[in-house]
Design an enzyme around this catalytic site. Structure first.
Site, mmCIF file in Angstrom:
data_model
loop_
_atom_site.group_PDB
_atom_site.id
_atom_site.type_symbol
_atom_site.label_atom_id
_atom_site.label_comp_id
_atom_site.label_asym_id
_atom_site.label_seq_id
_atom_site.Cartn_x
_atom_site.Cartn_y
_atom_site.Cartn_z
ATOM 1 N N SER A 124 0.858 -1.181 0.000
ATOM 2 C CA SER A 124 0.000 0.000 0.000
ATOM 3 C C SER A 124 0.897 1.235 0.000
ATOM 4 O O SER A 124 1.872 1.300 -0.737
ATOM 5 C CB SER A 124 -0.935 -0.036 1.210
ATOM 6 O OG SER A 124 -1.782 1.094 1.234
ATOM 7 N N TYR B 32 -4.087 8.516 -6.803
ATOM 8 C CA TYR B 32 -3.183 7.500 -6.266
ATOM 9 C C TYR B 32 -3.588 7.156 -4.830
ATOM 10 O O TYR B 32 -3.688 5.982 -4.458
ATOM 11 C CB TYR B 32 -1.740 8.003 -6.300
ATOM 12 C CG TYR B 32 -0.739 7.028 -5.723
ATOM 13 C CD1 TYR B 32 -0.367 5.895 -6.423
ATOM 14 C CD2 TYR B 32 -0.160 7.243 -4.468
ATOM 15 C CE1 TYR B 32 0.545 4.985 -5.898
ATOM 16 C CE2 TYR B 32 0.753 6.346 -3.933
ATOM 17 C CZ TYR B 32 1.106 5.226 -4.650
ATOM 18 O OH TYR B 32 2.006 4.334 -4.128
ATOM 19 N N LYS C 281 -4.939 3.517 -3.209
ATOM 20 C CA LYS C 281 -4.354 2.836 -2.051
ATOM 21 C C LYS C 281 -5.363 2.686 -0.916
ATOM 22 O O LYS C 281 -5.342 1.688 -0.184
ATOM 23 C CB LYS C 281 -3.106 3.587 -1.581
ATOM 24 C CG LYS C 281 -1.944 3.508 -2.573
ATOM 25 C CD LYS C 281 -1.573 2.071 -2.907
ATOM 26 C CE LYS C 281 -0.369 1.963 -3.817
ATOM 27 N NZ LYS C 281 -0.016 0.568 -4.141
#
Length: 273
Positions: free
Chosen positions: A132, A146, A150
């Site tokens: 992660s 992004y 995650k």
């Protein structure tokens, strides 16, 4: 020792950076290691076998898993590391660009896990480590998509761990902070940039360049992956490196308003309530 008694690991995105260091570290820890990359790439270590695999393609993923199982007779560890980032304000990326990133960062994870679970279940054991990011805990400006990918990996991993723990399989998250890889250089720029964000975006880019000079090495993250892989009873998540550990603690214990003010200052953003 027979071939099938040696633990076998797969590391996606193993051509460089964290994936390459992880493949090498797992090999040193005694695993039989298969690394994957979207295009043919040299191995991190002479003992690592590299395979070509596009995690956005179901058939490619299934073929890779079939090859590994056919050669090794078992798959004990899957490290999902393949991924990329988009640099830009949230509204500067088209939906198509966002979908392309999620297809790697989230659905690539889903594909590899779906392909490997029947094998791990038949073995009555296995471990899955999803790489992660500290942005899975603390989203940063100009990295919204992004960070969202995650966060999605974090939620998916926690739910999945509850579902398959009774089958002897555990899912673990490893959360690096800034790491000295080519990640910042390989960031994809947003495809619909807007002038209103230009100044702040440039400031964030400068901050990123500066922080990368003192960032953790990929080997720091790789060491944490080995710990997560070999722990008898693994933790749900491992912060990788001192910056990630500090950020995790601050987010948990510092009052939200104070954290927000400090974070905006660090990111070079105006102090707007």
């Amino acid at each position: 020792m027979s071939q099938t008694s040696i633990k076998t690991a797969i590391v996606t995105g193993a051509a460089s950076g964290i994936g390459k260091a992880t493949a090498k570290a797992l090999r040193a820890a005694g695993y039989r290691v298969y690394g994957t990359s979207r295009k043919p790439a040299p191995a991190a270590d002479p003992g690592v076998r590299m395979l070509t695999c596009d995690v956005t393609d179901d058939a490619s993923v299934a073929g890779m898993i079939e090859t590994v199982f056919g050669e090794a007779g078992r798959i004990d560890l899957l490290v999902n590391n393949a991924g990329f980032g988009i640099s830009g304000a949230a509204e500067e990326s088209s939906v198509e660009q966002a979908q392309a990133m999620f297809d790697v960062n989230l659905f690539g994870v889903v594909r590899t896990i779906r392909a490997v679970l029947p094998i791990m279940r038949s073995q009555k054991g296995g471990r899955i480590i999803n790489i992660s990011s500290v942005q899975g805990l603390i989203p940063a400006p100009y990295m919204a998509l992004y960070g969202a990918s995650k966060h999605a990996v974090e939620g998916y991993s926690e739910s999945l761990d509850h579902e398959i723990r009774g089958q002897g399989i555990r899912v673990v998250l490893v959360e690096p902070a800034f790491t000295r890889t080519a990640f910042d250089q390989n960031l994809v720029r947003s495809d619909t940039p807007l002038d209103i964000y230009e100044t702040e975006r440039a400031g964030r880019d400068q901050f990123l360049r500066e922080v990368m000079t003192t960032a953790d090495t990929p080997e720091v993250v790789a060491k944490v992956v080995v710990t997560a892989a070999t722990a008898t009873t693994p933790k749900r998540r491992y912060a990788a490196g001192p910056v990630a550990r500090q950020a995790s603690l601050l987010r948990r214990f510092v009052p939200a308003k104070a954290f927000d003010k400090s974070f905006r200052k660090q990111m070079g953003l105006p102090q707007v309530p």
